[in-house]
Design a protein around this motif. Structure first.
Motif, PDB file in Angstrom:
ATOM      1  N   ASN A  97      -2.818  18.457 -10.552  1.00 15.55           N
ATOM      2  CA  ASN A  97      -1.929  19.591 -10.299  1.00 15.55           C
ATOM      3  C   ASN A  97      -0.640  19.195  -9.601  1.00 15.55           C
ATOM      4  O   ASN A  97       0.076  20.063  -9.080  1.00 15.55           O
ATOM      5  CB  ASN A  97      -2.669  20.628  -9.448  1.00 15.55           C
ATOM      6  N   MET A  98      -0.338  17.901  -9.587  1.00 13.88           N
ATOM      7  CA  MET A  98       0.847  17.436  -8.876  1.00 13.88           C
ATOM      8  C   MET A  98       2.119  18.089  -9.400  1.00 13.88           C
ATOM      9  O   MET A  98       2.281  18.287 -10.593  1.00 13.88           O
ATOM     10  CB  MET A  98       0.974  15.927  -9.003  1.00 13.88           C
ATOM     11  N   ILE A  99       3.002  18.424  -8.469  1.00 13.01           N
ATOM     12  CA  ILE A  99       4.330  18.948  -8.792  1.00 13.01           C
ATOM     13  C   ILE A  99       5.344  17.883  -8.399  1.00 13.01           C
ATOM     14  O   ILE A  99       5.236  17.260  -7.341  1.00 13.01           O
ATOM     15  CB  ILE A  99       4.598  20.261  -8.022  1.00 13.01           C
ATOM     16  N   LEU A 100       6.341  17.656  -9.250  1.00 16.06           N
ATOM     17  CA  LEU A 100       7.366  16.651  -8.969  1.00 16.06           C
ATOM     18  C   LEU A 100       8.520  17.271  -8.198  1.00 16.06           C
ATOM     19  O   LEU A 100       9.095  18.262  -8.623  1.00 16.06           O
ATOM     20  CB  LEU A 100       7.885  16.044 -10.271  1.00 16.06           C
ATOM     21  N   GLY A 101       8.842  16.675  -7.036  1.00 12.58           N
ATOM     22  CA  GLY A 101       9.973  17.143  -6.250  1.00 12.58           C
ATOM     23  C   GLY A 101      11.295  16.765  -6.888  1.00 12.58           C
ATOM     24  O   GLY A 101      11.370  15.955  -7.818  1.00 12.58           O
ATOM     25  N   ALA A 102      12.385  17.331  -6.355  1.00 14.51           N
ATOM     26  CA  ALA A 102      13.714  17.146  -6.959  1.00 14.51           C
ATOM     27  C   ALA A 102      14.139  15.692  -7.002  1.00 14.51           C
ATOM     28  O   ALA A 102      14.888  15.283  -7.882  1.00 14.51           O
ATOM     29  CB  ALA A 102      14.739  17.972  -6.187  1.00 14.51           C
ATOM     30  N   SER A 103      13.684  14.885  -6.038  1.00 11.93           N
ATOM     31  CA  SER A 103      14.082  13.474  -6.003  1.00 11.93           C
ATOM     32  C   SER A 103      12.917  12.547  -6.321  1.00 11.93           C
ATOM     33  O   SER A 103      12.910  11.384  -5.925  1.00 11.93           O
ATOM     34  CB  SER A 103      14.668  13.126  -4.626  1.00 11.93           C
ATOM     35  N   GLY A 104      11.928  13.083  -7.030  1.00 10.82           N
ATOM     36  CA  GLY A 104      10.828  12.242  -7.468  1.00 10.82           C
ATOM     37  C   GLY A 104       9.631  12.201  -6.531  1.00 10.82           C
ATOM     38  O   GLY A 104       8.685  11.448  -6.751  1.00 10.82           O
ATOM     39  N   GLN A 105       9.638  13.032  -5.464  1.00  5.89           N
ATOM     40  CA  GLN A 105       8.507  13.041  -4.555  1.00  5.89           C
ATOM     41  C   GLN A 105       7.297  13.720  -5.207  1.00  5.89           C
ATOM     42  O   GLN A 105       7.440  14.658  -5.975  1.00  5.89           O
ATOM     43  CB  GLN A 105       8.834  13.780  -3.253  1.00  5.89           C
ATOM     44  N   ASN A 106       6.115  13.236  -4.871  1.00  6.01           N
ATOM     45  CA  ASN A 106       4.891  13.869  -5.343  1.00  6.01           C
ATOM     46  C   ASN A 106       4.518  15.012  -4.414  1.00  6.01           C
ATOM     47  O   ASN A 106       4.360  14.808  -3.201  1.00  6.01           O
ATOM     48  CB  ASN A 106       3.744  12.858  -5.390  1.00  6.01           C
ATOM     49  N   ILE A 107       4.360  16.206  -4.965  1.00  7.39           N
ATOM     50  CA  ILE A 107       3.982  17.385  -4.185  1.00  7.39           C
ATOM     51  C   ILE A 107       2.602  17.824  -4.642  1.00  7.39           C
ATOM     52  O   ILE A 107       2.392  18.095  -5.831  1.00  7.39           O
ATOM     53  CB  ILE A 107       4.993  18.530  -4.365  1.00  7.39           C
ATOM     54  N   TYR A 108       1.675  17.882  -3.719  1.00  2.34           N
ATOM     55  CA  TYR A 108       0.311  18.259  -4.041  1.00  2.34           C
ATOM     56  C   TYR A 108       0.054  19.664  -3.516  1.00  2.34           C
ATOM     57  O   TYR A 108      -0.060  19.874  -2.303  1.00  2.34           O
ATOM     58  CB  TYR A 108      -0.671  17.249  -3.446  1.00  2.34           C
ATOM     59  N   ILE A 159       0.883  -1.172   0.000  1.00  2.00           N
ATOM     60  CA  ILE A 159       0.000   0.000   0.000  1.00  2.00           C
ATOM     61  C   ILE A 159       0.914   1.213   0.000  1.00  2.00           C
ATOM     62  O   ILE A 159       1.667   1.437   0.950  1.00  2.00           O
ATOM     63  CB  ILE A 159      -0.937   0.033   1.213  1.00  2.00           C
ATOM     64  N   VAL A 160       0.865   1.983  -1.071  1.00  2.00           N
ATOM     65  CA  VAL A 160       1.751   3.131  -1.242  1.00  2.00           C
ATOM     66  C   VAL A 160       0.927   4.405  -1.118  1.00  2.00           C
ATOM     67  O   VAL A 160      -0.005   4.628  -1.892  1.00  2.00           O
ATOM     68  CB  VAL A 160       2.461   3.094  -2.610  1.00  2.00           C
ATOM     69  N   TYR A 161       1.309   5.239  -0.165  1.00  4.51           N
ATOM     70  CA  TYR A 161       0.554   6.477   0.081  1.00  4.51           C
ATOM     71  C   TYR A 161       1.147   7.616  -0.736  1.00  4.51           C
ATOM     72  O   TYR A 161       2.330   7.926  -0.647  1.00  4.51           O
ATOM     73  CB  TYR A 161       0.548   6.806   1.566  1.00  4.51           C
ATOM     74  N   THR A 162       0.286   8.226  -1.542  1.00  7.24           N
ATOM     75  CA  THR A 162       0.718   9.343  -2.378  1.00  7.24           C
ATOM     76  C   THR A 162       0.801  10.628  -1.575  1.00  7.24           C
ATOM     77  O   THR A 162       1.298  11.639  -2.070  1.00  7.24           O
ATOM     78  CB  THR A 162      -0.249   9.539  -3.548  1.00  7.24           C
ATOM     79  N   SER A 163       0.311  10.608  -0.356  1.00  7.82           N
ATOM     80  CA  SER A 163       0.372  11.762   0.535  1.00  7.82           C
ATOM     81  C   SER A 163       0.188  11.253   1.942  1.00  7.82           C
ATOM     82  O   SER A 163      -0.320  10.161   2.160  1.00  7.82           O
ATOM     83  CB  SER A 163      -0.725  12.773   0.184  1.00  7.82           C
ATOM     84  N   GLY A 164       0.582  12.077   2.906  1.00 11.82           N
ATOM     85  CA  GLY A 164       0.399  11.656   4.283  1.00 11.82           C
ATOM     86  C   GLY A 164      -0.672  12.426   5.021  1.00 11.82           C
ATOM     87  O   GLY A 164      -1.041  12.088   6.133  1.00 11.82           O
ATOM     88  N   THR A 165      -1.191  13.485   4.414  1.00 12.82           N
ATOM     89  CA  THR A 165      -2.069  14.398   5.131  1.00 12.82           C
ATOM     90  C   THR A 165      -3.489  13.872   5.218  1.00 12.82           C
ATOM     91  O   THR A 165      -4.054  13.439   4.219  1.00 12.82           O
ATOM     92  CB  THR A 165      -2.086  15.779   4.456  1.00 12.82           C
ATOM     93  N   THR A 166      -4.083  13.917   6.395  1.00  7.21           N
ATOM     94  CA  THR A 166      -5.469  13.521   6.575  1.00  7.21           C
ATOM     95  C   THR A 166      -6.352  14.289   5.615  1.00  7.21           C
ATOM     96  O   THR A 166      -6.270  15.496   5.490  1.00  7.21           O
ATOM     97  CB  THR A 166      -5.920  13.796   8.020  1.00  7.21           C
ATOM     98  N   GLY A 167      -7.247  13.563   4.935  1.00  2.00           N
ATOM     99  CA  GLY A 167      -8.143  14.205   3.984  1.00  2.00           C
ATOM    100  C   GLY A 167      -7.605  14.219   2.576  1.00  2.00           C
ATOM    101  O   GLY A 167      -8.353  14.392   1.619  1.00  2.00           O
ATOM    102  N   PHE A 168      -6.303  14.034   2.420  1.00  3.34           N
ATOM    103  CA  PHE A 168      -5.686  13.997   1.091  1.00  3.34           C
ATOM    104  C   PHE A 168      -5.069  12.634   0.785  1.00  3.34           C
ATOM    105  O   PHE A 168      -4.846  12.305  -0.370  1.00  3.34           O
ATOM    106  CB  PHE A 168      -4.594  15.065   0.960  1.00  3.34           C
ATOM    107  N   SER A 169      -4.763  11.863   1.818  1.00  7.98           N
ATOM    108  CA  SER A 169      -3.999  10.638   1.620  1.00  7.98           C
ATOM    109  C   SER A 169      -4.816   9.582   0.889  1.00  7.98           C
ATOM    110  O   SER A 169      -5.992   9.381   1.152  1.00  7.98           O
ATOM    111  CB  SER A 169      -3.530  10.097   2.974  1.00  7.98           C
ATOM    112  N   LYS A 170      -4.138   8.921  -0.052  1.00  9.58           N
ATOM    113  CA  LYS A 170      -4.709   7.784  -0.751  1.00  9.58           C
ATOM    114  C   LYS A 170      -3.702   6.653  -0.691  1.00  9.58           C
ATOM    115  O   LYS A 170      -2.546   6.831  -1.076  1.00  9.58           O
ATOM    116  CB  LYS A 170      -5.020   8.128  -2.203  1.00  9.58           C
ATOM    117  N   GLY A 171      -4.146   5.518  -0.224  1.00 10.29           N
ATOM    118  CA  GLY A 171      -3.277   4.351  -0.173  1.00 10.29           C
ATOM    119  C   GLY A 171      -3.487   3.504  -1.419  1.00 10.29           C
ATOM    120  O   GLY A 171      -4.517   2.825  -1.561  1.00 10.29           O
ATOM    121  N   VAL A 172      -2.524   3.540  -2.327  1.00  7.23           N
ATOM    122  CA  VAL A 172      -2.622   2.794  -3.581  1.00  7.23           C
ATOM    123  C   VAL A 172      -2.300   1.327  -3.307  1.00  7.23           C
ATOM    124  O   VAL A 172      -1.205   1.002  -2.858  1.00  7.23           O
ATOM    125  CB  VAL A 172      -1.662   3.366  -4.645  1.00  7.23           C
ATOM    126  N   MET A 173      -3.255   0.435  -3.602  1.00  7.54           N
ATOM    127  CA  MET A 173      -3.069  -0.995  -3.351  1.00  7.54           C
ATOM    128  C   MET A 173      -2.484  -1.666  -4.588  1.00  7.54           C
ATOM    129  O   MET A 173      -3.132  -1.745  -5.636  1.00  7.54           O
ATOM    130  CB  MET A 173      -4.406  -1.645  -2.974  1.00  7.54           C
TER     131      MET A 173
END
Length: 556
Positions: A447-458, A181-195
């Motif tokens: 609207n995702m922005i890609l971080g310098a090391s590949g992180q997803n920034i929302y 389960i990979v979380y695209t975000s950690g913030t409550t209300g935004f987090s999605k756990g990709v199965m």
């Protein structure tokens, strides 16, 4: 469902490459495939004694390291579900993911564990250190430590001939089982756990085996975050499956650090994000090209060819001089940079993927890559464009196939909204596709922005926090040259009520910026807040028209 099982592939690699080096911490310890196998077997015993069942969730929180990869392999090959967490997530986000995922065990770097509140993760049965797998927390810690000593006694020293390749075996886990389960975000209300199923992971591994030229003994430098699917699949699982020696960089991957590591490791395949190559081009190549003498030389046909070959050799040497190609993922490569690399025949290509596909959607080798494309749809997927004329008119990019996710964990509404007619996954990107299956991304509907090391920034997450700070009416987070900036339309009424003049607002916004960054991972930090004089233009559904706005700050 694919016939080749992920677990069988991993087991065979360990047995076939028993004496070869598998993982090294950069400037640190090295583990052979035999030692990795021993540690996996030991951790399986720990899981059994911790009453972990197949399907239970195990969270993993730390920077890239050999023990990170071993923990991941041990969990997945046991039949548990791994929950990798980006090391840049703030404690509140980590605790939310641990709870939301229903994790019962946590493997964590001790320096990161110090900032976590155990009481905020009440369902954990145990916490283990990533440095040596010792117990950091257990309800009955002393008793459990004795249990672990008994487990260790069951596994003699690593050089004991009792554990031989022919005696090494992993449980039989089918590909339809949930692997991660990979979380695209950690913030409550935004987090999605990709199965992601075992099938998704093996599809990515098999495609790479068939199309990316690595063999046993080849060297790999892993510097993308392994908690992100891109690094996990192609700097870890795929190279491990063919017997490569993977060195894990545990430092911030700045261009300076990377170039030194490339020279030392001389990796055979390099995975990167656009920003790294663009920085090297802008800082090292472009200034030299702009010199009058070089400009003059480039106009002379014979000298031009010699000069371009020399530039290519120098660039190649700076990346270690041993790579077959550099694969760019996460976002498109700057057109000027791509054109120059194509001109000098520098071995670079661009792929396309997303977490929901574990991650690969399209790829082509560097010598087949078509300019401005994101590669050709991989053979385990179908891709289509939701458009009347997919070759000419851009539309939503839709995919379905072996490596597409099961869905979002505990979020049936989001899952249902992501899959459209006949179970096609809407990627959220807009593009076209040519007659040969090459995908051309025209823009992001997300609207995702890609971080310098590949992180997803929302940006919506950052805006949600910023909008709750003093004197902020609404905000818009934008990226320019690798930095994040915020446009803020001030709450003038609130400022008037507090006696704050318009001239004082910039100082108040700077205070807001500092406070905001305390609540964010480092890669989400906002560099500057720029005041905007009026309310942002919006769609009928009250969404800000982001495409209308830019940053005027000079960041060169």
């Amino acid at each position: 469902m694919l016939s080749e099982r992920l677990i069988h592939t991993l087991e065979q690699s360990i047995k076939e490459h028993w004496e070869l080096p598998a993982f090294s911490d950069y400037q640190g310890e090295t583990f052979t495939y035999a030692q990795v196998g021993w540690r996996i077997a030991y951790l399986h015993e720990v899981f059994r004694r911790s009453h972990v069942k197949q399907g239970d969730k195990i969270a993993l929180f730390g920077k890239n390291s050999a023990n990170w990869t071993i923990s991941y392999l041990a969990a997945v090959t046991y039949g548990a579900v791994i929950v990798p967490i980006l090391p840049d997530f703030i404690p509140e986000n980590v605790q939310h993911i641990v709870n939301h995922s229903d994790a019962i065990l946590l493997f964590v770097a001790e320096t990161l564990y110090e900032n976590l509140e155990g009481a905020e993760m009440p369902h954990l049965h145990g916490v283990f250190s990533l440095s040596d797998f010792s117990v950091l927390y257990h309800p009955k810690k002393q008793h459990f430590e004795q249990t672990l000593r008994q487990a260790e006694a069951a596994f003699p020293p690593l050089n004991n001939p009792g554990l031989t390749p022919d005696k090494f075996a992993l449980p039989a886990i089918q590909n339809d089982a949930l692997a991660s389960i990979v979380y695209t975000s950690g913030t409550t209300g935004f987090s999605k756990g990709v199965m992601l199923s075992h099938n998704s992971l093996i599809a990515n591994v098999l495609f790479a085996q068939q199309n990316m030229p690595l063999v046993a003994g080849d060297t790999i430098l892993s510097f993308l975050p392994l908690a992100h699917c891109y690094g996990c699949a192609f700097e870890f699982l795929f190279p491990f499956s063919v017997g490569c020696h993977i060195t894990l960089l545990n430092k911030t991957p700045s261009p300076k650090v990377l170039l030194q590591a490339f020279r030392e490791i001389r990796p055979r395949l390099i995975l990167s994000v656009p920003l790294i190559l663009e920085k090297i081009y802008n800082r090292q190549v472009k200034p030299a090209l702009n010199k009058p003498i070089i400009q003059f030389a480039l106009k002379l046909p014979i000298i031009r060819g010699i000069l371009l070959r020399k530039i290519c050799r120098k660039l190649t040497d700076s990346f270690g001089g041993n790579f077959t190609e550099i694969v760019i993922g996460g976002a498109a490569l700057n057109q000027e940079v791509e054109q120059f690399f194509k001109l000098i025949k520098f071995r670079v290509t661009v792929g396309y993927g997303m977490t929901e596909c574990g991650p690969l959607i399209s790829y082509a080798p560097w010598n087949q890559h078509r300019p401005q494309s994101s590669g050709k749809t991989i053979n385990f997927l179908e891709a289509t464009i939701d458009s009347e004329d997919p070759r000419q008119i851009a539309g939503d990019i839709l995919v379905k196939g072996e490596n597409v996710m099961i869905g979002y964990y505990k979020d049936p509404d989001a899952t249902r909204n992501t899959f459209v007619r006949e179970q096609w996954l809407n990627t959220g990107d807009i593009g076209t596709i040519d007659e040969d299956g090459f995908i051309y991304i025209k823009g992001r509907s997300k609207n995702m922005i890609l971080g310098a090391s590949g992180q997803n920034i929302y940006p919506e997450e950052i805006e949600a926090l910023l909008n709750n700070l003093p004197f902020v009416q609404e905000s818009l987070v934008l990226e320019k040259q690798g930095k994040l900036f915020a446009l803020v339309f001030p709450d003038f009424d609130a400022a008037d009520a507090k006696g704050v003049s318009e001239a004082q607002l910039p100082d108040r916004m700077e205070a807001n910026r500092r406070e905001l960054n305390k609540r964010l991972p480092a890669y989400c930090a906002v560099s500057k807040i720029e005041l905007y004089p009026k309310e942002f233009e919006k769609t009928p559904t009250r969404k800000i028209k982001r495409f209308l706005y830019t940053i005027h700050e000079n960041v060169s």
